[in-house]
Design a protein around this motif. Structure first.
Motif, PDB file in Angstrom:
ATOM      1  N   ALA A  17      23.381  14.912  49.332  1.00 17.93           N
ATOM      2  CA  ALA A  17      22.865  13.855  50.195  1.00 17.93           C
ATOM      3  C   ALA A  17      22.051  14.403  51.361  1.00 17.93           C
ATOM      4  O   ALA A  17      21.295  13.655  52.002  1.00 17.93           O
ATOM      5  CB  ALA A  17      24.017  12.996  50.722  1.00 17.93           C
ATOM      6  N   ARG A  18      22.163  15.703  51.621  1.00 16.72           N
ATOM      7  CA  ARG A  18      21.446  16.302  52.749  1.00 16.72           C
ATOM      8  C   ARG A  18      20.230  17.103  52.276  1.00 16.72           C
ATOM      9  O   ARG A  18      19.811  18.047  52.932  1.00 16.72           O
ATOM     10  CB  ARG A  18      22.403  17.190  53.543  1.00 16.72           C
ATOM     11  N   THR A  45      21.877  23.076  47.113  1.00 20.15           N
ATOM     12  CA  THR A  45      22.740  21.907  47.271  1.00 20.15           C
ATOM     13  C   THR A  45      23.788  21.880  46.167  1.00 20.15           C
ATOM     14  O   THR A  45      23.640  22.515  45.126  1.00 20.15           O
ATOM     15  CB  THR A  45      21.927  20.595  47.210  1.00 20.15           C
ATOM     16  N   ASP A  49      21.398  15.197  41.965  1.00 18.05           N
ATOM     17  CA  ASP A  49      20.980  14.427  40.805  1.00 18.05           C
ATOM     18  C   ASP A  49      19.542  14.786  40.439  1.00 18.05           C
ATOM     19  O   ASP A  49      18.723  15.073  41.322  1.00 18.05           O
ATOM     20  CB  ASP A  49      21.065  12.926  41.127  1.00 18.05           C
ATOM     21  N   ALA A  52      16.903  12.938  42.345  1.00 17.68           N
ATOM     22  CA  ALA A  52      17.007  12.893  43.805  1.00 17.68           C
ATOM     23  C   ALA A  52      15.672  13.149  44.492  1.00 17.68           C
ATOM     24  O   ALA A  52      15.335  12.493  45.485  1.00 17.68           O
ATOM     25  CB  ALA A  52      18.041  13.910  44.281  1.00 17.68           C
ATOM     26  N   ASP A  55      13.417  10.151  44.072  1.00 18.29           N
ATOM     27  CA  ASP A  55      13.891   9.072  44.938  1.00 18.29           C
ATOM     28  C   ASP A  55      13.476   9.311  46.387  1.00 18.29           C
ATOM     29  O   ASP A  55      13.008   8.394  47.079  1.00 18.29           O
ATOM     30  CB  ASP A  55      15.413   8.969  44.822  1.00 18.29           C
ATOM     31  N   ALA A  56      13.627  10.552  46.862  1.00 17.62           N
ATOM     32  CA  ALA A  56      13.294  10.870  48.253  1.00 17.62           C
ATOM     33  C   ALA A  56      11.797  10.746  48.522  1.00 17.62           C
ATOM     34  O   ALA A  56      11.383  10.346  49.613  1.00 17.62           O
ATOM     35  CB  ALA A  56      13.780  12.277  48.589  1.00 17.62           C
ATOM     36  N   ARG A  60      12.745   6.181  48.707  1.00 17.89           N
ATOM     37  CA  ARG A  60      13.247   6.196  50.093  1.00 17.89           C
ATOM     38  C   ARG A  60      12.192   6.730  51.057  1.00 17.89           C
ATOM     39  O   ARG A  60      12.216   6.416  52.245  1.00 17.89           O
ATOM     40  CB  ARG A  60      14.522   7.035  50.195  1.00 17.89           C
TER      41      ARG A  60
END
Length: 355
Positions: A17-18, A45, A49, A52, A55-56, A60
């Motif tokens: 998540a970071r 990390t 996923d 990820a 998505d970032a 997002r």
């Protein structure tokens, strides 16, 4: 290099998540290949996923892709864009002082503020706004040559694609937040600090190579840090480190851990190339022709080999090529990391040692 590996979350991985914090700590991630960005994040990390990064970047929008340091594509944290763009605005060259480019920046920014556009769509919009076939040709012509200075002026970043076609937007429109002005000197000081925080101790040459400027400019960037930095010696070579890191530099213990770093990894890119203890021969296997930087095996803080992989929906094939013969324990450690990679990428795993 062991200290750098620690600072870059290779030896102490962050929760998935970071991932934006990882990009921040690395001072950006080079992004010619988004697959390499993905693996750079995976290496630092836990529990990442495969979607990820997508998505970032495109949903997002906590990360932004644009042309950055050295005129190369990078991924940077959205909440740091003001600093980075102010620093990029200090570049000379790249056509930054060309009157045509200044005009192009205005027309591109105005067009992209209305909607994301493909390259062809952007060229058409510039032609319609300016009436200049020359300016439209600068957009449609050589890849990135004239779009780099537009990005440096804060008027262009990558948006999500239209099928297989790349699209562009402005950072302010894409992120939904204005990019507040930052004084150039403040931005350059922050950039120099970020570089030393993850890639130090470093020389003026190291900073100049990474930032893409002459040694005089990198020297001035370090001077902006004032009492925040101290001069140290690394293998008898004078270098600079943040004062707050001196104790940890001395106390960091060597490690036998092995890491799989992707092509164009930040740690490899910023490694002191004249330090044989860090980057032994054959350097040509790592820094190859046409600016290619190989995926490397990092062992005990040294670039100790190269590797490659091929992935399909059903199979992952990994080839490992250390520069010297490795013992049973080192191979076992490496294969555990390869198994972690297989869990991330999926597919039935096949491992081949080439030495």
């Amino acid at each position: 290099m062991t200290w750098r590996a620690q600072r870059q979350h290779l030896t102490s991985r962050l929760p998935a998540a970071r991932l934006t914090d990882v990009v921040s700590r690395l001072a950006g991630v080079q992004a010619q290949l988004l697959s390499s960005v993905q693996l750079a994040l995976w290496a630092r990390t836990d529990g990442l996923d495969r979607e990820a990064l997508t998505d970032a970047l495109w949903r997002r929008r906590s990360l932004v892709k644009l042309w950055g340091m050295r005129g190369t594509l990078h991924v940077l944290p959205t909440d740091e864009l003001a600093t980075w763009l102010a620093a990029f605005g200090t570049y000379r060259g790249y056509g930054m002082d060309d009157a045509r480019v200044r005009t192009l920046v205005e027309h591109v920014g105005a067009a992209l503020d209305e909607a994301p556009l493909t390259r062809a769509g952007l060229a058409d919009a510039v032609l319609a706004r300016s009436g200049s076939a020359e300016l439209a040709g600068m957009v449609a012509g050589s890849w990135g040559l004239y779009l780099k200075p537009v990005a440096f002026r804060g008027q262009l970043c990558f948006a999500d694609g239209d099928g297989t076609l790349v699209r562009f937007s402005t950072p302010a429109r894409w992120t939904g937040a204005p990019v507040d002005p930052v004084a150039p000197a403040t931005a350059l000081r922050r950039v120099a600090r970020r570089f030393l925080a993850a890639h130090g101790p470093a020389t003026e040459v190291d900073l100049a190579r990474w930032w893409g400027v002459g040694h005089g400019q990198s020297r001035r960037m370090l001077q902006l840090l004032g009492d925040e930095v101290r001069q140290v010696r690394v293998a008898a070579t004078p270098a600079w480190a943040l004062a707050e890191h001196l104790d940890s530099l001395v106390s960091t213990e060597p490690t036998a851990r092995v890491h799989l770093l992707p092509a164009f990894d930040q740690l490899t890119l910023t490694a002191p190339r004249d330090e044989r203890a860090v980057l032994p021969a054959p350097r040509a296997r790592v820094f190859r022709d046409q600016g290619w930087v190989s995926p490397v095996l990092l062992r005990g803080g040294r670039v100790a080999g190269v590797w490659r992989h091929r992935a399909t929906t059903r199979r992952l094939t990994v080839e490992l090529e250390p520069f010297a013969r490795w013992g049973v324990r080192a191979r076992a450690t490496t294969e555990r990391e390869v198994e972690r990679l297989a869990s991330f990428l999926g597919g039935s795993l096949t491992v081949t040692w080439l030495r």
